[in-house]
Scaffold this active site. Structure first.
Site, PDB file in Angstrom:
ATOM      1  N   ASP A   1       0.776  -1.340   0.084  1.00  0.00           N
ATOM      2  CA  ASP A   1       0.102  -0.030  -0.127  1.00  0.00           C
ATOM      3  C   ASP A   1       0.739   1.185  -0.033  1.00  0.00           C
ATOM      4  OD1 ASP A   1      -2.633   1.309   0.473  1.00  0.00           O
ATOM      5  OD2 ASP A   1      -1.539   2.163   2.279  1.00  0.00           O
TER       6      ASP A   1
ATOM      7  N   GLU B   1      -1.015  -1.125  -5.622  1.00  0.00           N
ATOM      8  CA  GLU B   1      -2.168  -0.687  -6.632  1.00  0.00           C
ATOM      9  C   GLU B   1      -1.764   0.088  -7.771  1.00  0.00           C
ATOM     10  OE1 GLU B   1      -3.852   2.120  -2.647  1.00  0.00           O
ATOM     11  OE2 GLU B   1      -1.808   1.842  -2.549  1.00  0.00           O
TER      12      GLU B   1
ATOM     13  N   CYS C   1     -13.082  -4.474   4.962  1.00  0.00           N
ATOM     14  CA  CYS C   1     -12.459  -5.245   5.901  1.00  0.00           C
ATOM     15  C   CYS C   1     -11.776  -6.340   5.317  1.00  0.00           C
ATOM     16  CB  CYS C   1     -13.380  -5.718   7.021  1.00  0.00           C
ATOM     17  SG  CYS C   1     -13.028  -6.746   8.385  1.00  0.00           S
TER      18      CYS C   1
ATOM     19  N   CYS D   1     -13.711  -9.785   6.863  1.00  0.00           N
ATOM     20  CA  CYS D   1     -14.960 -10.221   6.701  1.00  0.00           C
ATOM     21  C   CYS D   1     -15.474  -9.769   5.300  1.00  0.00           C
ATOM     22  CB  CYS D   1     -16.182  -9.830   7.511  1.00  0.00           C
ATOM     23  SG  CYS D   1     -16.439  -8.123   7.856  1.00  0.00           S
TER      24      CYS D   1
ATOM     25  N   CYS E   1     -13.846  -2.273  11.526  1.00  0.00           N
ATOM     26  CA  CYS E   1     -14.986  -2.929  11.142  1.00  0.00           C
ATOM     27  C   CYS E   1     -16.249  -2.753  11.801  1.00  0.00           C
ATOM     28  CB  CYS E   1     -14.627  -4.341  10.603  1.00  0.00           C
ATOM     29  SG  CYS E   1     -16.186  -5.059   9.483  1.00  0.00           S
TER      30      CYS E   1
ATOM     31  N   CYS F   1     -17.711  -6.757  11.982  1.00  0.00           N
ATOM     32  CA  CYS F   1     -17.123  -7.867  12.816  1.00  0.00           C
ATOM     33  C   CYS F   1     -16.144  -7.274  13.770  1.00  0.00           C
ATOM     34  CB  CYS F   1     -16.460  -8.760  11.824  1.00  0.00           C
ATOM     35  SG  CYS F   1     -14.711  -7.951  11.104  1.00  0.00           S
TER      36      CYS F   1
ATOM     37  N   ASP G   1      -3.457   1.143   6.956  1.00  0.00           N
ATOM     38  CA  ASP G   1      -2.427   0.916   5.884  1.00  0.00           C
ATOM     39  C   ASP G   1      -2.225  -0.682   5.715  1.00  0.00           C
ATOM     40  OD1 ASP G   1      -2.501   3.340   5.170  1.00  0.00           O
ATOM     41  OD2 ASP G   1      -0.581   4.094   6.012  1.00  0.00           O
TER      42      ASP G   1
END
Length: 380
Positions: A193, A277, A344, A347, A363, A366, A373
């Protein structure tokens, strides 16, 4: 594969003056060729092409033996090809419906590179191979220039370019047939990232600090630019002030490049597959100023963010990572970054509210908590 090698030149004062004059004559040739094309089309609707202008070089050199006639014929052809590529890019933008951007005349500070398309034609790399300690580059009209060769050149030298950066001169060798040097397999895969707080954050939880080289030099740059603004145009003092500003920017560039090389090499050594990315940096750093009728919002904040993104050097890092991975036999994959910072990693729930702060992810479904990051890097 093709690789480039950049070395610092150590010219004498006379050779430095000759190099500067070579650049100036090549700049004047470029501008004269551009004016030739403009006038021919404006007055007679005639399109001048590279072949026409290359055919005139012989007469130009004969009429100016102490000027254009001193330099390599092939390097002058390369300058004319450079103009031809500028026109080709202009016409392509017109066809694509983009802002055309007609080729412009080159000012003294806008033409800093000369290319010799073939080793041995007006230039010769390692022109004194029997010298026990020093490498030399021979250039027509300039002589044997000492080279600070800090590493071996691999492959076959294809093209040679000389570039001026401030008061320094560099030679850039483009080499064909460079063999890859694959590293032993590690079996590891990592997501990366890109950020401003940390330059790189991996899915393993490692952070590479963003050194912020431009921000560190900002005060010195501001002093140098204020000093430059007070100088009279055309004066010797102004030229010195310009050189001071250029030297500071060049130092920042070298620092950023060095950091990108080290960070990319660490990833390539440790991982077989590196996923990052697929960033559109030009879009990310676009201004939000808007127009007079529809002014933008949060312009100052966006301007600061753009400056931080460009200071981090994401594009430089990804370019270096790509070619280092190719040489080492690693695989680099670019993925769509959409929602990687909001979803997330446990989940899969995606919501804006998951990103509590710049560094904290929690999240809402969950209750998974992690560094924002690191969570994004795992999704990547």
């Amino acid at each position: 594969m093709r690789r480039s090698f950049t070395f610092l030149l150590r010219p004498t004062s006379r050779q430095a003056a000759a190099l500067a004059q070579c650049l100036e004559d090549q700049r004047q040739l470029y501008n004269a060729a551009l004016e030739h094309r403009r006038i021919a089309y404006a007055k007679a609707q005639v399109t001048i092409r590279y072949g026409d202008q290359s055919g005139e070089l012989k007469h130009i050199r004969a009429d100016d033996p102490d000027g254009q006639g001193r330099w390599s014929f092939s390097s002058q052809q390369a300058t004319l090809r450079r103009l031809d590529k500028a026109f080709a890019a202009f016409f392509k933008r017109v066809r694509d419906g983009r802002t055309p951007g007609f080729p412009r005349f080159k000012g003294r500070g806008r033409f800093d590179t000369v290319e010799w398309p073939k080793d041995g034609d007006g230039c010769r790399w390692d022109s004194q191979p029997d010298h026990p300690a020093v490498a030399y580059l021979r250039l027509q009209g300039i002589g044997h220039v000492r080279v600070h060769q800090h590493r071996l050149v691999r492959g076959r030298v294809k093209t040679i370019s000389v570039k001026r950066e401030g008061s320094r001169w560099y030679v850039i060798l483009s080499c064909d047939g460079v063999l890859a040097e694959p590293l032993p397999a590690t079996g590891a895969v990592v997501g990366v990232d890109m950020g401003v707080a940390s330059l790189v954050t991996t899915s393993d939880g490692a952070h590479v600090a963003n050194p912020r080289h431009l921000a560190t030099t900002a005060d010195r740059l501001a002093d140098a630019q204020r000093d430059l603004a007070r100088k009279k145009r055309g004066s010797k003092r102004r030229r010195k002030a310009v050189a001071r500003v250029a030297a500071l920017h060049a130092k920042v560039r070298r620092q950023r490049l060095d950091g990108a090389h080290k960070a990319a090499l660490a990833l390539v050594r440790d991982y077989d597959v590196i996923v990052h990315e697929d960033l559109r940096i030009a879009n990310l750093t676009r201004s939000t100023a808007g127009t007079i009728e529809q002014p933008g919002r949060n312009v100052a904040q966006k301007s600061g963010l753009n400056r931080s993104i460009l200071d981090a050097g994401w594009g430089v890092f990804l370019t270096i990572l790509s070619y280092k991975a190719e040489s080492a036999g690693r695989e680099v994959i670019a993925v769509n970054p959409a929602n990687t910072s909001r979803a997330c990693s446990r989940c899969g729930h995606c919501a804006r509210e998951n990103r509590v702060t710049q560094a904290e992810f929690r999240c809402t479904v969950c209750d998974h908590q992690a560094h924002a990051d690191v969570n994004a890097a795992i999704n990547i």
